[in-house]
Design a protein around this motif. Structure first.
Motif, PDB file in Angstrom:
ATOM      1  N   ASN A  25     -12.200 -19.504   3.493  1.00  0.00           N
ATOM      2  CA  ASN A  25     -13.222 -19.366   2.407  1.00  0.00           C
ATOM      3  C   ASN A  25     -13.346 -17.815   2.034  1.00  0.00           C
ATOM      4  N   ARG A  26     -13.478 -17.218   3.180  1.00  0.00           N
ATOM      5  CA  ARG A  26     -13.826 -15.695   3.094  1.00  0.00           C
ATOM      6  C   ARG A  26     -12.899 -14.893   2.218  1.00  0.00           C
ATOM      7  N   PHE A  27     -11.621 -15.279   2.456  1.00  0.00           N
ATOM      8  CA  PHE A  27     -10.655 -14.606   1.711  1.00  0.00           C
ATOM      9  C   PHE A  27      -9.934 -14.974   0.165  1.00  0.00           C
ATOM     10  N   ILE A  28     -10.704 -16.008  -0.294  1.00  0.00           N
ATOM     11  CA  ILE A  28     -10.639 -16.677  -1.385  1.00  0.00           C
ATOM     12  C   ILE A  28     -10.791 -15.637  -2.572  1.00  0.00           C
ATOM     13  N   GLY A  29      -9.885 -15.123  -3.444  1.00  0.00           N
ATOM     14  CA  GLY A  29      -9.846 -14.435  -4.373  1.00  0.00           C
ATOM     15  C   GLY A  29      -9.557 -13.096  -4.141  1.00  0.00           C
ATOM     16  N   ILE A  30      -9.181 -12.687  -2.825  1.00  0.00           N
ATOM     17  CA  ILE A  30      -8.404 -11.732  -2.534  1.00  0.00           C
ATOM     18  C   ILE A  30      -6.827 -11.574  -2.300  1.00  0.00           C
ATOM     19  N   SER A  31      -6.506 -10.374  -2.341  1.00  0.00           N
ATOM     20  CA  SER A  31      -4.958 -10.375  -2.631  1.00  0.00           C
ATOM     21  C   SER A  31      -4.438 -10.648  -1.251  1.00  0.00           C
ATOM     22  N   ASP A  32      -2.949 -10.975  -1.424  1.00  0.00           N
ATOM     23  CA  ASP A  32      -2.243 -11.316   0.072  1.00  0.00           C
ATOM     24  C   ASP A  32      -2.373 -10.244   0.958  1.00  0.00           C
ATOM     25  N   GLU A  33      -1.986  -9.122   0.439  1.00  0.00           N
ATOM     26  CA  GLU A  33      -1.866  -7.849   1.433  1.00  0.00           C
ATOM     27  C   GLU A  33      -3.250  -7.520   2.110  1.00  0.00           C
ATOM     28  N   GLU A  34      -4.440  -7.747   1.369  1.00  0.00           N
ATOM     29  CA  GLU A  34      -5.613  -7.692   1.967  1.00  0.00           C
ATOM     30  C   GLU A  34      -6.121  -8.484   2.966  1.00  0.00           C
ATOM     31  N   VAL A  35      -5.692  -9.848   2.785  1.00  0.00           N
ATOM     32  CA  VAL A  35      -5.850 -10.909   3.938  1.00  0.00           C
ATOM     33  C   VAL A  35      -4.917 -10.848   4.848  1.00  0.00           C
ATOM     34  N   TRP A  36      -3.520 -10.569   5.022  1.00  0.00           N
ATOM     35  CA  TRP A  36      -2.868 -10.023   5.922  1.00  0.00           C
ATOM     36  C   TRP A  36      -3.255  -8.962   6.833  1.00  0.00           C
ATOM     37  N   GLU A  37      -3.780  -7.968   6.233  1.00  0.00           N
ATOM     38  CA  GLU A  37      -4.319  -6.837   6.820  1.00  0.00           C
ATOM     39  C   GLU A  37      -5.725  -7.403   7.736  1.00  0.00           C
TER      40      GLU A  37
END
Length: 219
Positions: free
Chosen positions: A43-55
């Motif tokens: 849930n912390r990563f909802i709305g964030i780009s894939d690249e930012e999530v992966w980092e």
């Protein structure tokens, strides 16, 4: 509210119930690699780009090794996308009704999603709604992800209208902030995470479903 001359739709969590599929895939693969991944983390990563999530995931689970984390990312995203390709994604309530209404009113629609173009095309085609949008702005078209306003600035330009004449439909915090930054009014239709009071103040309305957007536009 002034007459709306164009609508900008987000996709994940707004048109499609994709967040639950991504989350489920993440949980299944995380267990395989013994990573302490939970729904709260997702849930912390909802709305964030894939690249930012992966980092962020590589940073969070650095102790598990870069190779393990990359396998987790590749396999979980691949599992989710395999389900997308088979059409196993539910539309959110009110999608067809709203799109039909906008078509009848001759209000143009553009999709602006942080997802990549191939995934967007797959989901729209399976749902039979690709022709409801005159254009698509994806993660492939922008340099900066939401909450940067770039994606909505491009979308409103493609609609060919003034920013105050458009309306963004969003479900996430970063989407709301991006719309605010672009100077385009925004309505929030929450998916998994409800808005804070501070976030509500940045919206023209917070509505339960996309079907309620019709009444909002008629008011």
């Amino acid at each position: 509210m002034k007459k709306v001359k164009g609508i900008i739709f987000d996709m994940d969590g707004l048109l499609f119930d994709t967040e639950s599929i991504y989350c489920e895939a993440n949980l299944v693969v995380a267990e395989k690699y013994d990573l302490p991944f939970t729904k709260d983390v997702y849930n912390r990563f909802i709305g964030i780009s894939d690249e930012e999530v992966w980092e962020a995931l590589h940073e969070m689970y650095a102790d598990h090794g870069k190779e393990t984390v990359q396998k987790f990312i590749d396999e979980s995203w691949g599992m989710a996308h395999d389900r997308f390709k088979t059409g196993e994604v539910d539309l959110k309530p009110g999608v067809h009704e709203l799109l039909t209404y906008l078509e009848e009113k001759n209000i143009p629609r553009v999709l602006a999603s942080s997802n990549v173009r191939p995934v967007i095309e797959i989901l729209l085609e399976h749902a039979g709604i690709r022709d409801k949008f005159s254009d698509i702005v994806s993660a492939d078209d922008v340099k900066y992800a939401k909450p940067d306003p770039e994606i909505f600035e491009i979308a409103v330009d493609r609609l060919g209208i003034a920013r105050e004449e458009g309306l963004v439909l969003e479900d996430s915090k970063n989407g709301i902030l991006a719309a605010e930054g672009a100077g385009v009014p925004v309505v929030m239709v929450p998916d998994i995470i409800p808005p804070t009071a501070e976030l509500e103040e940045k919206t023209a309305a917070v509505l339960p479903t996309l079907h309620d957007v019709i009444n909002f536009l008629e008011a």
